[in-house]
Write a protein that holds these residues in place. Structure first.
Motif, PDB file in Angstrom:
ATOM      1  N   ALA A 159      34.473  49.096  42.801  1.00  0.00           N
ATOM      2  CA  ALA A 159      34.016  48.051  43.716  1.00  0.00           C
ATOM      3  C   ALA A 159      32.496  47.929  43.704  1.00  0.00           C
ATOM      4  CB  ALA A 159      34.505  48.350  45.132  1.00  0.00           C
ATOM      5  N   ALA A 160      31.804  49.069  43.624  1.00  0.00           N
ATOM      6  CA  ALA A 160      30.335  49.037  43.612  1.00  0.00           C
ATOM      7  C   ALA A 160      29.797  48.368  42.364  1.00  0.00           C
ATOM      8  CB  ALA A 160      29.778  50.456  43.733  1.00  0.00           C
ATOM      9  N   GLU A 161      30.495  48.526  41.231  1.00  0.00           N
ATOM     10  CA  GLU A 161      29.984  48.041  39.947  1.00  0.00           C
ATOM     11  C   GLU A 161      30.751  46.822  39.435  1.00  0.00           C
ATOM     12  OE1 GLU A 161      28.628  52.486  38.320  1.00  0.00           O
ATOM     13  OE2 GLU A 161      30.278  51.409  37.346  1.00  0.00           O
ATOM     14  N   GLY A 162      31.575  46.196  40.248  1.00  0.00           N
ATOM     15  CA  GLY A 162      32.463  45.138  39.789  1.00  0.00           C
ATOM     16  C   GLY A 162      31.791  43.803  39.570  1.00  0.00           C
ATOM     17  N   PRO A 208      37.356  46.644  34.194  1.00  0.00           N
ATOM     18  CA  PRO A 208      36.646  45.520  34.829  1.00  0.00           C
ATOM     19  C   PRO A 208      36.898  44.221  34.074  1.00  0.00           C
ATOM     20  CG  PRO A 208      35.114  46.836  33.549  1.00  0.00           C
ATOM     21  CD  PRO A 208      36.428  47.567  33.505  1.00  0.00           C
ATOM     22  N   GLY A 209      36.742  43.143  34.782  1.00  0.00           N
ATOM     23  CA  GLY A 209      36.890  41.821  34.171  1.00  0.00           C
ATOM     24  C   GLY A 209      35.779  40.903  34.635  1.00  0.00           C
ATOM     25  N   SER A 210      35.569  39.831  33.899  1.00  0.00           N
ATOM     26  CA  SER A 210      34.541  38.852  34.237  1.00  0.00           C
ATOM     27  C   SER A 210      35.190  37.482  34.381  1.00  0.00           C
ATOM     28  CB  SER A 210      33.462  38.785  33.151  1.00  0.00           C
ATOM     29  OG  SER A 210      32.796  40.017  33.044  1.00  0.00           O
ATOM     30  N   PRO A 211      34.966  36.806  35.499  1.00  0.00           N
ATOM     31  CA  PRO A 211      35.546  35.471  35.655  1.00  0.00           C
ATOM     32  C   PRO A 211      34.880  34.478  34.722  1.00  0.00           C
ATOM     33  CG  PRO A 211      34.029  35.940  37.452  1.00  0.00           C
ATOM     34  CD  PRO A 211      34.141  37.200  36.650  1.00  0.00           C
ATOM     35  N   GLU A 212      35.634  33.507  34.298  1.00  0.00           N
ATOM     36  CA  GLU A 212      35.075  32.430  33.490  1.00  0.00           C
ATOM     37  C   GLU A 212      35.957  31.202  33.637  1.00  0.00           C
ATOM     38  OE1 GLU A 212      35.932  32.905  29.068  1.00  0.00           O
ATOM     39  OE2 GLU A 212      35.868  34.990  29.730  1.00  0.00           O
ATOM     40  N   PRO A 213      35.392  30.011  33.446  1.00  0.00           N
ATOM     41  CA  PRO A 213      36.193  28.797  33.602  1.00  0.00           C
ATOM     42  C   PRO A 213      37.211  28.655  32.487  1.00  0.00           C
ATOM     43  CG  PRO A 213      33.993  28.270  32.797  1.00  0.00           C
ATOM     44  CD  PRO A 213      33.997  29.735  33.127  1.00  0.00           C
TER      45      PRO A 213
END
Length: 627
Positions: A159-162, A208-213
């Motif tokens: 959570a701290a590094e998300g 971890p994941g990164s949102p993208e359109p």
């Protein structure tokens, strides 16, 4: 199981999971109730333990280290007011999206609300500023409790590094005995080995994941950028671990759009500036009036100022108020890119919120933009304005000379050395690579306006989340602890006074730094506000001159000391002052140990010079500016 008691078992499992999650350092402040955690950290071979006496300084040190690395450096403190002293850094970490994990030791639950000594209500102490909170149960030597603990620690670090990094709080109660003394029968011999000792690696491995359109949204945005002749890429202060400058450069090449790069964006400095149109002096020639009245005047090249059709905004809100107001006044389509989907545009002029990781988005867009290249006159407008502003600033630094020099002062005299010159002198003296930490109030603003793009690899950092002047020294030294780069801190006198305790980290945490102190005896930012005209209240309650001598502070903390007097009554040639400061910085850089270079300035004189320079730049770029 060989743990002598349940507290030692519990704290050891917690610390083991921190390391398994990738943590390599912790910041500890001495205290009794936190003894199990401190001992577990001190005895772990894979952890570097930084010891800080002052909890407020400790929290900012951990914040600065995480700002430099993008990885959390957990905090460990005892109960009571120790935990409360973390709160300012927690607020900064929340707004600036810096990973922070507070492990606050606590009395056992039955002592809460009992009047017991050093017992306070620590449940949800930091309110909704944290990304994740849990009041851990009392240490329990059973399989399920240990599995729960290990799982919670893994979740907390994630959570701290998300995708929306920030502070996390675990409240950790302990009963006595707190030391690793043996308590017969306290730890069963038949614990599940996995619960007691953990797995090979994290107990819970968080991917971890990164949102993208989606593809449709991405193509629509690429089409919008492709169809615009006049566009801007605005890179604000970067969230850790930073914006990838190469991705931004690729998008700038594909679109033909200039990049307006905040000094804290990780985009203003570096080798990419050789090939990318990185603009840095915009604060000197932009205002809301320019956007409203594009035909307010003609520059030397007799071309009318034009505004963007589309703006892509990356990172946090820019340091420059002029830029923020300008963008709001243009009426352009503004795409605010934010990986957490949160709103960070206080003018409320943005038209679209794009939930995406900025670096990846720029890289993908650069491959999709078709028919880009933009209007060459549009790019030339920004490059020429930047050139003119830099030329005027450099001419002023030279003390005179040249066409337009009389515009620098009402009486025709050349402007003298001012605080913006100090930032330029420091920047000019930096080695390559370097880490530069700048204080809030005027230093970060002067860096923004007066220090342009360079090819040197400079990582410029500051605390722009809630923009306080507390914890600046500690944050800088925390950042320095995470790199072998040369570290320079530029700090005002009030900020240094506020966090003088932070200087203890130079010795205790083995950090070397060059501290450049801009001492104008009380701060200068209030001279930019209307309250300046109200006396005696302005001097007595806002500017608050203090008369502190800082050389004894340098002696107290073992810093070599030098002074450069840049006050108008002491200055002959402003070029000599700049060269003296550059030489002092170079000498400090080449010598062992830490250094304090005090630059004595006059706040009012510096502000009047900024005003004269602003008028000169406005005249040169826009032909006089709005009425």
């Amino acid at each position: 199981m060989t743990a002598p008691n349940r507290n030692t078992l519990w704290a050891g499992a917690l610390v083991d999971e921190l390391v398994a999650a990738g943590v390599d350092s912790v910041v500890v402040s001495p205290g009794s109730r936190s003894t199990p955690l401190t001992m577990a950290a001190a005895r772990h071979d894979d952890l570097r333990v930084f010891s800080q006496l002052d909890e407020r300084s400790a929290a900012y040190f951990a914040l600065g280290r995480a700002r430099r690395t993008g990885s959390v450096a957990p905090l460990i403190c005892t109960s009571g007011t120790a935990a409360a002293n973390y709160h300012p850094a927690v607020m900064e970490a929340d707004q600036a999206r810096v990973p922070l994990l507070a492990l606050t030791a606590d009395r056992p639950p039955e002592l809460r609300d009992s009047g017991a000594n050093q017992t306070a209500d620590q449940e949800k102490l930091y309110g909704d500023t944290v990304r994740f909170y849990k009041d851990l149960p009392e240490p329990a030597p059973n399989d399920r409790a240990l599995r729960s603990l290990r799982t919670t620690v893994g979740r907390a670090v994630a959570a701290a590094e998300g995708a929306d990094p920030g502070p996390v709080h675990l409240n950790v109660p302990f009963k006595k005995p707190l030391e690793p003394t043996r308590v017969p029968g306290d730890v069963p011999a038949d614990l599940d080995p996995v619960a007691a000792a953990g797995r090979d690696g994290p107990y819970v491995d968080v991917t971890p994941g990164s949102p993208e359109p989606g593809d449709d949204g991405l193509r629509a945005l690429a089409n919008e950028l492709s169809s615009a002749d006049r566009g801007l890429i605005v890179a604000g202060p970067a969230d850790p671990p930073g914006i990838d400058a190469e991705s931004v450069t690729a998008l700038s090449h594909a679109t033909g759009f200039p990049v307006l790069a905040d000094p804290l964006s990780n985009v203003r400095y570096g080798g990419h500036t050789r090939v990318a149109p990185v603009i840095g002096a915009y604060d000197a020639y932009l205002s809301a009036g320019v956007a409203r009245d594009g035909d307010i005047g003609e520059s030397d090249s007799e071309t009318e100022w034009t505004d963007p059709e589309v703006v892509l905004r990356l990172g946090a809100s820019p340091t420059s108020k002029n830029l923020r107001k300008y963008l709001a006044g243009t009426g352009a389509d503004q795409y605010q890119v934010d990986p957490a989907g949160r709103w960070r545009e206080a003018e409320f002029a943005a038209t679209d919120l794009v939930v995406a990781e900025p670096s990846r988005l720029c890289a993908r867009l650069s491959r999709l933009v078709a028919g880009g290249g933009g209007d060459p006159d549009w790019r030339a407008q920004w490059e020429e304005a930047d050139r003119v502003a830099r030329e005027i600033h450099e001419r002023e630094r030279g003390g005179t000379g040249g066409e337009g020099g009389d515009a620098l002062s009402a009486d025709g005299d050349p402007a003298g050395f001012h605080e913006g010159d100090a930032l330029r002198a420091v920047a000019d003296s930096l080695p390559d690579p370097a880490t530069l930490f700048v204080s809030n109030s005027m230093p970060v603003r002067d860096l923004d306006r007066f220090v342009g793009p360079t090819t040197a690899s400079v990582t410029a950092l500051g605390n722009r989340g809630v923009s306080g002047i507390d914890g600046i020294v500690s944050s800088a030294l925390g950042a320095g602890s995470a790199t072998t780069d040369d570290l320079t801190l530029v700090v005002g006198d009030l900020a240094l006074y506020h966090d003088a305790n932070g200087l203890l980290a130079l010795d205790r945490c083995d950090v070397d730094a060059t501290v450049v102190l801009i001492n104008n005896d009380g701060g200068g930012i209030f001279h930019a506000l209307p309250i300046e005209s109200f006396e005696p209240e302005f001097t007595e309650s806002f500017k608050t001159p203090h008369g502190i001598e800082f050389e004894p502070m340098a002696d107290l903390h073992g810093l070599a000391y030098a002074r450069v007097d840049a006050r108008p009554e002491a200055v002959g040639d402003p070029v000599d002052v700049a060269e003296e400061l550059e030489a002092a910085c170079a000498k400090a850089r080449d010598a062992d140990g830490s250094h304090l270079i005090e630059v004595r300035t006059d706040a009012e004189s510096s502000h009047r010079t900024r005003e004269r320079l602003a008028a000169a730049v406005d005249e040169a770029v826009h032909g006089g500016g709005p009425d």
